[in-house]
Design an enzyme around this catalytic site. Sequence first.
Site, PDB file in Angstrom:
ATOM      1  N   HIS A   1      -9.042 -11.100  -0.104  1.00 13.94           N
ATOM      2  CA  HIS A   1      -8.739 -10.980   1.331  1.00 13.94           C
ATOM      3  C   HIS A   1      -9.766 -10.115   2.063  1.00 13.94           C
ATOM      4  CE1 HIS A   1      -4.606 -12.813   1.267  1.00 13.94           C
ATOM      5  NE2 HIS A   1      -4.822 -12.617  -0.016  1.00 13.94           N
TER       6      HIS A   1
ATOM      7  N   ASP B   1     -14.570  -6.409   8.363  1.00 15.71           N
ATOM      8  CA  ASP B   1     -13.200  -6.856   8.092  1.00 15.71           C
ATOM      9  C   ASP B   1     -13.258  -8.214   7.405  1.00 15.71           C
ATOM     10  OD1 ASP B   1     -10.423  -6.862   8.167  1.00 15.71           O
ATOM     11  OD2 ASP B   1     -10.359  -6.159  10.244  1.00 15.71           O
TER      12      ASP B   1
HETATM   13  P1  ADP Z   1      -5.377  -5.694   7.534  1.00 14.35           P
HETATM   14  O1  ADP Z   1      -4.944  -6.772   6.578  1.00 14.35           O
HETATM   15  O2  ADP Z   1      -6.658  -5.003   7.168  1.00 14.35           O
HETATM   16  O3  ADP Z   1      -4.310  -4.712   7.874  1.00 14.35           O
HETATM   17  P2  ADP Z   1      -5.290  -7.803   9.563  1.00 14.35           P
HETATM   18  O4  ADP Z   1      -5.579  -7.718  11.036  1.00 14.35           O
HETATM   19  O5  ADP Z   1      -5.915  -8.945   8.875  1.00 14.35           O
HETATM   20  O6  ADP Z   1      -5.715  -6.415   8.929  1.00 14.35           O
HETATM   21  O7  ADP Z   1      -3.710  -7.916   9.334  1.00 14.35           O
HETATM   22  C1  ADP Z   1      -2.847  -6.957   9.815  1.00 14.35           C
HETATM   23  C2  ADP Z   1      -1.450  -7.556   9.948  1.00 14.35           C
HETATM   24  O8  ADP Z   1      -0.527  -6.472  10.124  1.00 14.35           O
HETATM   25  C3  ADP Z   1      -1.315  -8.456  11.169  1.00 14.35           C
HETATM   26  O9  ADP Z   1      -0.441  -9.515  10.869  1.00 14.35           O
HETATM   27  C4  ADP Z   1      -0.715  -7.524  12.223  1.00 14.35           C
HETATM   28  O10 ADP Z   1       0.096  -8.179  13.162  1.00 14.35           O
HETATM   29  C5  ADP Z   1       0.092  -6.550  11.389  1.00 14.35           C
HETATM   30  N1  ADP Z   1       0.063  -5.210  12.004  1.00 14.35           N
HETATM   31  C6  ADP Z   1      -1.000  -4.441  12.251  1.00 14.35           C
HETATM   32  N2  ADP Z   1      -0.642  -3.289  12.843  1.00 14.35           N
HETATM   33  C7  ADP Z   1       0.683  -3.331  12.981  1.00 14.35           C
HETATM   34  C8  ADP Z   1       1.681  -2.461  13.545  1.00 14.35           C
HETATM   35  N3  ADP Z   1       1.342  -1.292  14.105  1.00 14.35           N
HETATM   36  N4  ADP Z   1       2.954  -2.850  13.491  1.00 14.35           N
HETATM   37  C9  ADP Z   1       3.294  -4.028  12.937  1.00 14.35           C
HETATM   38  N5  ADP Z   1       2.422  -4.893  12.408  1.00 14.35           N
HETATM   39  C10 ADP Z   1       1.139  -4.563  12.425  1.00 14.35           C
END
Ligand code: ADP
Length: 454
Positions: free
Chosen positions: A155, A363
């Site tokens: 990922h 990312d």
């Molecule tokens: P990572 O996997 O590095 O955290 P991504 O952007 O690919 O980054 O995925 C993050 C996921 O977590 C997304 O589905 C997003 O909606 C969720 N997310 C990120 N921050 C929050 C938050 N503060 N509250 C709820 N969900 C979150």
Amino acid sequence: MSRLVIVSNRVALPAEAAQRSGGLVTGLVDALHQAGGLWFGWSGKLGETTPEPNVFETERVTYATVDLTRADHDGYYSGFSNAALWPLFHYRLDLMNFTRRDLAAYRRVNAVLADALAPLLSPSDLVWVHDYHLIPMAEELRRAGATQRIGFFLHTPFPSLGVLATLPHYGDLLKSLCAYDLVGFQTVEDLTAFHDAILRRAGGTISSDGHVHAFDRDLRAGAFPIGIDTEAIAEMASGAVKSRTARRLQESLRGRKLIIGVDRLDYSKGLEHRFKAFAAFLDGYPAYRNHVRFLQIATATRSDVPEYRALRQRLGALAGDVAGRYAELDWAPIQYLNRSFSQRSLAGFFRLSRVALVTPLRDGMNLVAKEYVAAQNPDDPGVLVLSPFAGAAYELDAAVIANPYDPDAVAEALQTALGMPLGERCERWRAMMVVLRRNSIAAWRESFLGALSS
Ligand code: ADP
């Protein structure tokens, strides 16, 4: 049809999965429900590791989990996975903290998990292992006698050879990856970096049809950009925007335009650069003062890794500096929240935001970028400002692309986004939606599993 076995560090039990509608977890659970399946991984609990996993069965899906000892977990998860591999894979060599002890724990936990999983497997199972915590899993399963087809999806980014080679024993990781039948990456850039390492450091070959031969193994590797459940998020957003939480946010804006950032609190997300770029925007385009608000939601994660605690402190101070410098009696330029929200609330916030700032320094994909686009009102969509160093930029090239290392470029992009006429906003949004609908989470899963089973 083969049974699907998913292996990941954490297992999303049904109660947790229900809260994560629209995301990766639902995408995987759907696949398990379709053909029946098994989800295997760490239980999330620390204790004595027993050879027998804890098993929980629902109608079509079996969940099997293993407890880990605190020492093993510290070395495997907080240590090698998150203090060595994560920074390395995100090009942060300055933060890579390698110890032989952590590496030994990483290998040991992968072996322990493989030994617990192997007896649960049937000969025709299709095994799909996820992410950097579990790179040696196929090798360990093969040692335990598994002959099934085993696939791996990374990922995160896969770093270029010059960066990868700084990891002591990186050759062992390459060898471990070659124990799979299929290795999937987010982008062609990651795939190319893997090919390069195989060719130049593993004495391997890549055939024109994409087959990799190395370490006496034949496997395939490909780019499988992960998607979202585009329609589910669009629908959720149009309902959520009417919710009490979203209305509260909207009322508090008093007609000002909202700029949003939503990230885990992680140094790869470029939050310090983003805050500084926002200050550069307020400096460079003073007419926007009092007419915008920047809402940054950053949920704390991995607080047991010291670098994350230090980052949280620095960000708090930086947000305070920006607020202190530009705020007026009736205007707070920045709102910085360290809490998490439900997917539904976030979808509503996305729809209310004129601009999303998604500016990671590096990312694997960045799902927030995709969720933001899917959540927009088709008649009045907002604008995505996106870093070229997010995997998502390979697909979402209709976003406003800005280099996060250049605060003036991000400030300029913000100004472009805020001033963009409706016609151009709609055009860019439609172009991105075509891609998001095509490369959905279901399409991702089906293309990976199709390739693994053929
Ligand atoms: P990572 O996997 O590095 O955290 P991504 O952007 O690919 O980054 O995925 C993050 C996921 O977590 C997304 O589905 C997003 O909606 C969720 N997310 C990120 N921050 C929050 C938050 N503060 N509250 C709820 N969900 C979150």
